[in-house]
Motif scaffolding. Structure first.
Motif, PDB file in Angstrom:
ATOM      1  N   UNK A 150       0.779  -1.230   0.000  1.00 45.67           N
ATOM      2  CA  UNK A 150       0.000   0.000   0.000  1.00 45.67           C
ATOM      3  C   UNK A 150       0.810   1.278   0.000  1.00 45.67           C
ATOM      4  N   UNK A 151       2.118   1.198   0.255  1.00 42.26           N
ATOM      5  CA  UNK A 151       2.952   2.398   0.362  1.00 42.26           C
ATOM      6  C   UNK A 151       3.292   2.922  -1.030  1.00 42.26           C
ATOM      7  N   UNK A 152       2.949   4.187  -1.290  1.00 39.97           N
ATOM      8  CA  UNK A 152       3.239   4.807  -2.574  1.00 39.97           C
ATOM      9  C   UNK A 152       3.965   6.149  -2.441  1.00 39.97           C
ATOM     10  N   UNK A 153       4.098   6.642  -1.210  1.00 46.75           N
ATOM     11  CA  UNK A 153       4.796   7.905  -0.971  1.00 46.75           C
ATOM     12  C   UNK A 153       5.901   7.661   0.053  1.00 46.75           C
ATOM     13  N   UNK A 154       7.114   8.056  -0.316  1.00 41.54           N
ATOM     14  CA  UNK A 154       8.258   7.847   0.564  1.00 41.54           C
ATOM     15  C   UNK A 154       9.064   9.130   0.673  1.00 41.54           C
ATOM     16  N   UNK A 155       9.566   9.389   1.848  1.00 41.23           N
ATOM     17  CA  UNK A 155      10.409  10.543   2.070  1.00 41.23           C
ATOM     18  C   UNK A 155      11.101  10.435   3.411  1.00 41.23           C
ATOM     19  N   UNK A 156      11.949  11.394   3.749  1.00 48.69           N
ATOM     20  CA  UNK A 156      12.644  11.353   5.044  1.00 48.69           C
ATOM     21  C   UNK A 156      11.652  11.354   6.201  1.00 48.69           C
ATOM     22  N   UNK A 157      11.632  10.275   6.966  1.00 51.21           N
ATOM     23  CA  UNK A 157      10.802  10.214   8.161  1.00 51.21           C
ATOM     24  C   UNK A 157       9.359   9.813   7.932  1.00 51.21           C
ATOM     25  N   UNK A 192       2.974  25.991   6.015  1.00 53.92           N
ATOM     26  CA  UNK A 192       4.317  26.493   5.703  1.00 53.92           C
ATOM     27  C   UNK A 192       5.384  25.554   6.275  1.00 53.92           C
ATOM     28  N   UNK A 193       6.562  25.627   5.697  1.00 55.46           N
ATOM     29  CA  UNK A 193       7.683  24.861   6.228  1.00 55.46           C
ATOM     30  C   UNK A 193       7.681  23.404   5.839  1.00 55.46           C
ATOM     31  N   UNK A 194       6.933  23.046   4.800  1.00 54.07           N
ATOM     32  CA  UNK A 194       6.952  21.663   4.327  1.00 54.07           C
ATOM     33  C   UNK A 194       6.142  20.696   5.163  1.00 54.07           C
ATOM     34  N   UNK A 195       5.173  21.207   5.933  1.00 52.01           N
ATOM     35  CA  UNK A 195       4.327  20.328   6.726  1.00 52.01           C
ATOM     36  C   UNK A 195       2.929  20.211   6.119  1.00 52.01           C
ATOM     37  N   UNK A 196       2.277  19.109   6.454  1.00 47.39           N
ATOM     38  CA  UNK A 196       0.891  18.880   6.047  1.00 47.39           C
ATOM     39  C   UNK A 196       0.091  18.522   7.291  1.00 47.39           C
ATOM     40  N   UNK A 206       0.225  17.024  12.473  1.00 50.03           N
ATOM     41  CA  UNK A 206       1.057  17.753  11.520  1.00 50.03           C
ATOM     42  C   UNK A 206       2.288  16.913  11.244  1.00 50.03           C
ATOM     43  N   UNK A 207       2.558  16.695   9.951  1.00 40.75           N
ATOM     44  CA  UNK A 207       3.653  15.820   9.560  1.00 40.75           C
ATOM     45  C   UNK A 207       4.474  16.510   8.480  1.00 40.75           C
ATOM     46  N   UNK A 208       5.773  16.451   8.613  1.00 40.97           N
ATOM     47  CA  UNK A 208       6.662  16.992   7.583  1.00 40.97           C
ATOM     48  C   UNK A 208       6.726  16.002   6.431  1.00 40.97           C
ATOM     49  N   UNK A 209       6.019  16.316   5.343  1.00 40.64           N
ATOM     50  CA  UNK A 209       5.961  15.422   4.195  1.00 40.64           C
ATOM     51  C   UNK A 209       5.333  16.150   3.011  1.00 40.64           C
ATOM     52  N   UNK A 210       5.351  15.518   1.871  1.00 40.56           N
ATOM     53  CA  UNK A 210       4.690  16.065   0.690  1.00 40.56           C
ATOM     54  C   UNK A 210       3.187  15.860   0.813  1.00 40.56           C
ATOM     55  N   UNK A 211       2.385  16.770   0.270  1.00 44.77           N
ATOM     56  CA  UNK A 211       0.935  16.572   0.311  1.00 44.77           C
ATOM     57  C   UNK A 211       0.500  15.440  -0.608  1.00 44.77           C
ATOM     58  N   UNK A 212      -0.627  14.833  -0.279  1.00 43.74           N
ATOM     59  CA  UNK A 212      -1.200  13.787  -1.114  1.00 43.74           C
ATOM     60  C   UNK A 212      -1.797  14.436  -2.363  1.00 43.74           C
ATOM     61  N   UNK A 213      -1.535  13.839  -3.531  1.00 47.92           N
ATOM     62  CA  UNK A 213      -2.022  14.439  -4.765  1.00 47.92           C
ATOM     63  C   UNK A 213      -1.375  15.775  -5.011  1.00 47.92           C
ATOM     64  N   UNK A 214      -0.059  15.837  -4.797  1.00 47.86           N
ATOM     65  CA  UNK A 214       0.644  17.116  -4.787  1.00 47.86           C
ATOM     66  C   UNK A 214       0.831  17.783  -6.126  1.00 47.86           C
TER      67      UNK A 214
END
Length: 258
Positions: A150-157, A192-196, A206-214
């Motif tokens: 199910x994992x389709x988005x990966x990034x630091x943390x 702001x600051x790369x959080x969603x 609040x999580x530091x990550x890319x938005x879904x459907x970015x």
């Protein structure tokens, strides 16, 4: 990135090309038409050979067929659909579809694959798919891919994706990976600051990550749905695979995965 493939034409094999200006020429151990001489780096002889291949016959690079099959997610979804419909109906596809770039499928196997593709298109019964959609537009943001858990988005943390229980975000640095957020219907707000910020009726994080459907403007309200699938939805890979197999049968040459 993804899976591509090609089939060589028979022009060189049938003596329809001018002689190669360098040699010897033949199919190497991996099935590629090559200059069969050892050399360090890219030699002048190999450059001459490549120029000959590019112009020796009407087919570009001596390829009867050349196709992009799918990106890796689309490819794994096709394999998932074949498994759901029953691998017993697709023994050649199961044996010959590659797990990574490289390798080849003999023309004899390609002939059997054509029949299996016909069965898939006409008779396959596929499980419903699990998708995460933008509630405002019904556009699909994520699909459940079993091969990736199910994992389709990966990034630091973080690792994020969707499964039968909903959208999830995991912390891969914990052991076992901790669930930071999980919900079947939620709001998303880019901060702001790369959080969603993800929130539903029970929680907000609040999580530091890319938005879904970015790509473009990220959706604000998302939900997980289960919806029917039809074999026609996999034409994006079935049709190029069919053309490759037809070329392999016509030439007797293998399908080269690349």
């Amino acid at each position: 990135m993804g899976l591509d493939a090609f089939v060589y034409c028979r022009c060189w094999q049938d003596g329809l090309t001018p002689p190669a200006p360098v040699g010897p020429v033949g199919f190497d151990e991996e099935g590629y038409l090559s200059l069969l001489v050892a050399g360090d780096g890219y030699t002048e002889a190999e450059a001459v050979f490549d120029g000959w291949m590019a112009s020796a016959c009407p087919h570009e690079l001596m390829e009867q067929a050349s196709e992009h099959l799918a990106n890796w997610t689309g490819y794994r979804l096709f394999q998932q659909a074949l498994g759901a419909a029953g691998w017993s109906h697709f023994p050649t596809l199961r044996a010959e579809l590659p797990s990574a770039n490289g390798g080849r499928m003999p023309a004899e196997a390609a002939a059997r694959v054509l029949g299996e593709l016909d069965h898939f298109e006409r008779q396959a019964v596929i499980d419903d798919e699990v998708v995460l959609v933008d509630e405002a537009t019904e556009a699909v943001a994520l699909r459940y891919v079993a091969a990736y858990q199910g994992v389709l988005m990966l990034g630091p943390g973080y690792r994020a994706g969707v499964d039968q229980e909903g959208f999830f975000v995991l912390d891969p640095d914990s052991d076992p990976p901790a669930t930071l957020f999980r919900s079947a219907r939620f709001r998303q707000r880019v901060l702001p600051g790369g959080q969603v910020q993800f929130s539903d009726e029970e929680k907000s994080v609040r999580i530091a990550m890319s938005p879904v459907g970015g790509a473009g403007t990220p959706p604000e309200q998302l939900c997980v749905k289960t919806r029917p699938q039809l074999p026609a939805e996999f034409d994006y890979i079935v049709e190029p695979l069919r053309r490759l197999c037809q070329a392999a049968v016509a030439t007797g040459n293998p399908v080269m995965w690349c």
